[in-house]
Scaffold this motif. Sequence first.
Motif, mmCIF file in Angstrom:
data_model
loop_
_atom_site.group_PDB
_atom_site.id
_atom_site.type_symbol
_atom_site.label_atom_id
_atom_site.label_comp_id
_atom_site.label_asym_id
_atom_site.label_seq_id
_atom_site.Cartn_x
_atom_site.Cartn_y
_atom_site.Cartn_z
ATOM 1 N N LEU A 35 17.733 50.093 112.849
ATOM 2 C CA LEU A 35 19.190 50.089 112.965
ATOM 3 C C LEU A 35 19.640 50.125 114.422
ATOM 4 C CD1 LEU A 35 20.150 52.442 110.005
ATOM 5 C CD2 LEU A 35 20.391 49.951 110.131
ATOM 6 N N GLU A 36 18.934 50.873 115.260
ATOM 7 C CA GLU A 36 19.280 50.917 116.678
ATOM 8 C C GLU A 36 19.059 49.556 117.344
ATOM 9 O OE1 GLU A 36 20.733 53.465 118.678
ATOM 10 O OE2 GLU A 36 21.202 54.032 116.626
ATOM 11 N N ASP A 80 19.748 46.938 115.822
ATOM 12 C CA ASP A 80 20.777 46.119 115.172
ATOM 13 C C ASP A 80 20.151 44.957 114.404
ATOM 14 O OD1 ASP A 80 23.404 45.611 114.451
ATOM 15 O OD2 ASP A 80 23.759 44.262 116.152
ATOM 16 N N LYS A 139 17.997 40.684 120.842
ATOM 17 C CA LYS A 139 19.432 40.442 120.655
ATOM 18 C C LYS A 139 19.662 39.194 119.828
ATOM 19 C CE LYS A 139 20.944 42.653 124.899
ATOM 20 N NZ LYS A 139 21.441 42.448 126.255
ATOM 21 N N ALA A 146 18.912 39.832 116.201
ATOM 22 C CA ALA A 146 19.966 40.599 115.544
ATOM 23 C C ALA A 146 21.067 39.693 115.025
ATOM 24 C CB ALA A 146 20.539 41.633 116.508
#
Length: 150
Positions: free
Chosen positions: A64-65, A67, A123, A126
């Motif tokens: 979750l961190e 994303d 990134k 995500a």
Amino acid sequence: MPYHYTESGLDNVVLVNGYEVENHPEYGELVSINNIRGLHDAIGLEIVNLTRPLNGAEFRYLRLELDLSQRALATVLGTNEQSIAKWEKARTKAVANKAAERFLRVMYLEHCDAESKVGIMIKRLAELDSHIGDMEMRLEMHGSDWSKAA
């Protein structure tokens, strides 16, 4: 008085300071945490540096961190969403796939360095779910070389 920070999704996080508790007449006890981003980064680094296998709750926290959805992480690990869900559901048990949990630790450490190539890739990963329908890859030839079409 220490604050048991269960909102993190972990059962063992206790804040010694860095928070304020306010009693509101309508809403009851309200907790305000200073520098929540810094706190979450510190929790993530503590998890990554554990000298034992990660449990399902810790695995989920790192995911979750980062994303990442379960789907996106499954794609990266070459597995399926059901496996990710199964590992995370076993909150207090060691993650069954040691390679996956170790790779997630590395991904998190690289994520902390946003300028690293792996950090940039994370990134992009995500964003996988939002672009899942964008599957067409358009290429064109320039001279004798191929490249992405304009």
